[in-house]
Write a protein that holds these residues in place. Sequence first.
Motif, PDB file in Angstrom:
ATOM      1  N   THR A 101      74.098 -53.263 -11.218  1.00 14.97           N
ATOM      2  CA  THR A 101      73.025 -53.385 -10.221  1.00 14.97           C
ATOM      3  C   THR A 101      73.288 -52.545  -8.968  1.00 14.97           C
ATOM      4  O   THR A 101      72.435 -52.469  -8.088  1.00 14.97           O
ATOM      5  N   ASP A 102      74.450 -51.944  -8.893  1.00 17.92           N
ATOM      6  CA  ASP A 102      74.793 -51.171  -7.693  1.00 17.92           C
ATOM      7  C   ASP A 102      74.666 -49.664  -7.877  1.00 17.92           C
ATOM      8  O   ASP A 102      74.757 -48.913  -6.905  1.00 17.92           O
ATOM      9  N   ILE A 103      74.494 -49.234  -9.128  1.00 21.14           N
ATOM     10  CA  ILE A 103      74.390 -47.791  -9.369  1.00 21.14           C
ATOM     11  C   ILE A 103      73.110 -47.285  -8.705  1.00 21.14           C
ATOM     12  O   ILE A 103      72.040 -47.882  -8.865  1.00 21.14           O
ATOM     13  N   THR A 104      73.197 -46.209  -7.976  1.00 18.48           N
ATOM     14  CA  THR A 104      71.995 -45.649  -7.344  1.00 18.48           C
ATOM     15  C   THR A 104      71.259 -44.759  -8.360  1.00 18.48           C
ATOM     16  O   THR A 104      71.850 -44.282  -9.334  1.00 18.48           O
ATOM     17  N   ASP A 105      69.984 -44.548  -8.095  1.00 17.11           N
ATOM     18  CA  ASP A 105      69.201 -43.666  -8.972  1.00 17.11           C
ATOM     19  C   ASP A 105      69.858 -42.294  -9.070  1.00 17.11           C
ATOM     20  O   ASP A 105      69.935 -41.688 -10.137  1.00 17.11           O
ATOM     21  N   GLU A 106      70.356 -41.833  -7.936  1.00 12.47           N
ATOM     22  CA  GLU A 106      70.958 -40.495  -7.884  1.00 12.47           C
ATOM     23  C   GLU A 106      72.219 -40.429  -8.755  1.00 12.47           C
ATOM     24  O   GLU A 106      72.412 -39.475  -9.522  1.00 12.47           O
ATOM     25  N   GLN A 107      73.068 -41.474  -8.650  1.00 12.95           N
ATOM     26  CA  GLN A 107      74.293 -41.507  -9.471  1.00 12.95           C
ATOM     27  C   GLN A 107      73.937 -41.531 -10.953  1.00 12.95           C
ATOM     28  O   GLN A 107      74.522 -40.821 -11.762  1.00 12.95           O
ATOM     29  N   TRP A 108      72.957 -42.386 -11.307  1.00  8.74           N
ATOM     30  CA  TRP A 108      72.553 -42.526 -12.711  1.00  8.74           C
ATOM     31  C   TRP A 108      72.069 -41.183 -13.258  1.00  8.74           C
ATOM     32  O   TRP A 108      72.494 -40.723 -14.318  1.00  8.74           O
ATOM     33  N   GLU A 109      71.153 -40.560 -12.503  1.00 10.49           N
ATOM     34  CA  GLU A 109      70.551 -39.320 -12.998  1.00 10.49           C
ATOM     35  C   GLU A 109      71.590 -38.200 -13.100  1.00 10.49           C
ATOM     36  O   GLU A 109      71.562 -37.391 -14.031  1.00 10.49           O
ATOM     37  N   ARG A 110      72.531 -38.176 -12.168  1.00 13.48           N
ATOM     38  CA  ARG A 110      73.535 -37.106 -12.183  1.00 13.48           C
ATOM     39  C   ARG A 110      74.450 -37.233 -13.404  1.00 13.48           C
ATOM     40  O   ARG A 110      74.744 -36.248 -14.086  1.00 13.48           O
ATOM     41  N   ILE A 111      74.879 -38.450 -13.676  1.00 16.02           N
ATOM     42  CA  ILE A 111      75.821 -38.622 -14.788  1.00 16.02           C
ATOM     43  C   ILE A 111      75.134 -38.359 -16.130  1.00 16.02           C
ATOM     44  O   ILE A 111      75.709 -37.734 -17.029  1.00 16.02           O
ATOM     45  N   ILE A 112      73.882 -38.791 -16.251  1.00 15.81           N
ATOM     46  CA  ILE A 112      73.154 -38.526 -17.496  1.00 15.81           C
ATOM     47  C   ILE A 112      72.870 -37.021 -17.624  1.00 15.81           C
ATOM     48  O   ILE A 112      72.971 -36.436 -18.707  1.00 15.81           O
ATOM     49  N   ALA A 113      72.533 -36.383 -16.508  1.00 11.20           N
ATOM     50  CA  ALA A 113      72.198 -34.948 -16.545  1.00 11.20           C
ATOM     51  C   ALA A 113      73.380 -34.104 -16.995  1.00 11.20           C
ATOM     52  O   ALA A 113      73.221 -33.143 -17.753  1.00 11.20           O
ATOM     53  N   ILE A 114      74.575 -34.440 -16.549  1.00  9.04           N
ATOM     54  CA  ILE A 114      75.746 -33.629 -16.911  1.00  9.04           C
ATOM     55  C   ILE A 114      76.338 -34.094 -18.243  1.00  9.04           C
ATOM     56  O   ILE A 114      76.543 -33.295 -19.159  1.00  9.04           O
ATOM     57  N   ASN A 115      76.579 -35.386 -18.380  1.00 10.68           N
ATOM     58  CA  ASN A 115      77.321 -35.867 -19.561  1.00 10.68           C
ATOM     59  C   ASN A 115      76.486 -35.899 -20.839  1.00 10.68           C
ATOM     60  O   ASN A 115      77.024 -35.690 -21.927  1.00 10.68           O
ATOM     61  N   LEU A 116      75.187 -36.187 -20.723  1.00  6.60           N
ATOM     62  CA  LEU A 116      74.371 -36.312 -21.935  1.00  6.60           C
ATOM     63  C   LEU A 116      73.403 -35.141 -22.096  1.00  6.60           C
ATOM     64  O   LEU A 116      73.445 -34.417 -23.087  1.00  6.60           O
ATOM     65  N   LYS A 117      72.576 -34.918 -21.063  1.00 10.74           N
ATOM     66  CA  LYS A 117      71.665 -33.770 -21.169  1.00 10.74           C
ATOM     67  C   LYS A 117      72.479 -32.482 -21.339  1.00 10.74           C
ATOM     68  O   LYS A 117      72.087 -31.575 -22.071  1.00 10.74           O
ATOM     69  N   GLY A 118      73.647 -32.429 -20.686  1.00  8.72           N
ATOM     70  CA  GLY A 118      74.489 -31.232 -20.755  1.00  8.72           C
ATOM     71  C   GLY A 118      74.971 -30.913 -22.164  1.00  8.72           C
ATOM     72  O   GLY A 118      75.195 -29.761 -22.508  1.00  8.72           O
ATOM     73  N   ILE A 119      75.153 -31.936 -22.990  1.00  3.82           N
ATOM     74  CA  ILE A 119      75.532 -31.694 -24.387  1.00  3.82           C
ATOM     75  C   ILE A 119      74.325 -31.147 -25.149  1.00  3.82           C
ATOM     76  O   ILE A 119      74.441 -30.217 -25.956  1.00  3.82           O
ATOM     77  N   TRP A 120      73.152 -31.700 -24.849  1.00  2.00           N
ATOM     78  CA  TRP A 120      71.933 -31.242 -25.535  1.00  2.00           C
ATOM     79  C   TRP A 120      71.601 -29.796 -25.138  1.00  2.00           C
ATOM     80  O   TRP A 120      71.284 -28.968 -26.000  1.00  2.00           O
ATOM     81  N   THR A 121      71.679 -29.471 -23.845  1.00  2.00           N
ATOM     82  CA  THR A 121      71.362 -28.094 -23.434  1.00  2.00           C
ATOM     83  C   THR A 121      72.277 -27.110 -24.154  1.00  2.00           C
ATOM     84  O   THR A 121      71.844 -26.036 -24.572  1.00  2.00           O
ATOM     85  N   CYS A 122      73.546 -27.480 -24.290  1.00  2.00           N
ATOM     86  CA  CYS A 122      74.492 -26.582 -24.958  1.00  2.00           C
ATOM     87  C   CYS A 122      74.119 -26.406 -26.423  1.00  2.00           C
ATOM     88  O   CYS A 122      74.011 -25.275 -26.917  1.00  2.00           O
ATOM     89  N   MET A 123      73.897 -27.512 -27.112  1.00  2.00           N
ATOM     90  CA  MET A 123      73.584 -27.383 -28.548  1.00  2.00           C
ATOM     91  C   MET A 123      72.265 -26.639 -28.746  1.00  2.00           C
ATOM     92  O   MET A 123      72.118 -25.862 -29.692  1.00  2.00           O
ATOM     93  N   LYS A 124      71.325 -26.878 -27.845  1.00  2.00           N
ATOM     94  CA  LYS A 124      70.014 -26.212 -27.949  1.00  2.00           C
ATOM     95  C   LYS A 124      70.167 -24.690 -27.883  1.00  2.00           C
ATOM     96  O   LYS A 124      69.455 -23.955 -28.563  1.00  2.00           O
ATOM     97  N   ALA A 125      71.096 -24.233 -27.072  1.00  2.00           N
ATOM     98  CA  ALA A 125      71.320 -22.784 -26.951  1.00  2.00           C
ATOM     99  C   ALA A 125      72.240 -22.252 -28.048  1.00  2.00           C
ATOM    100  O   ALA A 125      72.094 -21.107 -28.490  1.00  2.00           O
ATOM    101  N   GLU A 126      73.193 -23.074 -28.481  1.00  2.00           N
ATOM    102  CA  GLU A 126      74.205 -22.595 -29.435  1.00  2.00           C
ATOM    103  C   GLU A 126      73.687 -22.572 -30.883  1.00  2.00           C
ATOM    104  O   GLU A 126      73.998 -21.643 -31.661  1.00  2.00           O
ATOM    105  N   LEU A 127      72.917 -23.600 -31.245  1.00  2.89           N
ATOM    106  CA  LEU A 127      72.532 -23.755 -32.649  1.00  2.89           C
ATOM    107  C   LEU A 127      71.716 -22.582 -33.206  1.00  2.89           C
ATOM    108  O   LEU A 127      71.989 -22.132 -34.334  1.00  2.89           O
ATOM    109  N   PRO A 128      70.733 -22.054 -32.478  1.00  3.92           N
ATOM    110  CA  PRO A 128      69.982 -20.921 -33.042  1.00  3.92           C
ATOM    111  C   PRO A 128      70.874 -19.710 -33.332  1.00  3.92           C
ATOM    112  O   PRO A 128      70.685 -19.019 -34.338  1.00  3.92           O
TER     113      PRO A 128
END
Length: 277
Positions: A101-128
């Motif tokens: 309940t203490d995580i801020t929106d900014e903290q949540w979005e930052r960690i998801i953007a780097i740790n999870l979206k960051g894996i997807w962005t990499c695979m999206k560019a690498e796979l083709p």
Amino acid sequence: MNGLDGNTAVVTGAASGIGRESARRFAEEGANVVVADIDVTADRETVDLIEDAGGNATFAEVDVSDSKSVERMVDVAVDTYGSLDFAHNNAGILTGFSGVTDITDEQWERIIAINLKGIWTCMKAELPVMERQGGGAIVNTASEAGLVGMGGLSSYSASKHGVVGLTKSAALEYASRDIRINAIAPGPTKTNIQSGLLSGTGESSIPLLNRIGMAVDLVRMAIRTIRADYDTSAMRDVPMDRIAEPEEMAGAVAFLCSSDASYITGHTLPVDGGQAV
Ligand code: NAI
């Protein structure tokens, strides 16, 4: 290791810790390495370390949360070495202990953007690129926190559970195209992430009682072993009773990319001293 020599690998988060050791290991195995990180200064140090040891490496500045930046990183691999055969998508952050309940929106979005979206962005560019070449292997860095829950680290744990699911799903899509996609789930490893977490430099808002419990663990472990200052509570549940060296993660990555792992895809390999058993 079989199949790495003469091929090209890209490693994100290669300026330090696990990524640096992974980049060094790929180079030792004879691969050309694109050393990619948001930290330009430390990233160049990794390139120097590899070149001083006689390996081939080049540098790429990347922010894995930004698709365009990641596309440029992949272009560096293809433009410099003519191919992209392996990727270790490893960059990640940990913002410190925080109750759900203490995580801020900014903290949540930052960690998801780097740790999870960051894996997807990499695979999206690498796979083709790998598909055009007719094959390849990808290893994503998840975490023990992607296999089990961790109180006080829910945003991190959610991001890493996401990496495990993304790895499985992508592996199924590409299994018939000779591209293997796996993940590693490191246990506590001697890197900046651990030292920052345990020295309390992250934003901490978990309940006082939990923090007292952690402090007891810290003291217990400090008594039990005289090691680096990060070598403390994170190892309390590790059956092998020690924190990992980043080289031990690099070995698992090299194996999963090598032809010795030619029939392994979609799996997350715990490299954790038995922690998840
Ligand atoms: P580290 O802090 O030494 O390395 C992380 C690297 O990622 C740094 O060089 C940093 O500059 C880079 N980075 C951060 N944000 C970035 C961005 N937006 N774009 C590109 N690069 C970025 O920490 P460590 O431990 O080597 O972490 C590597 C991976 O291992 C992370 O995904 C982490 O979550 C994971 N991990 C680490 C564990 C540990 O105990 N050290 C345990 C489980 C997983």
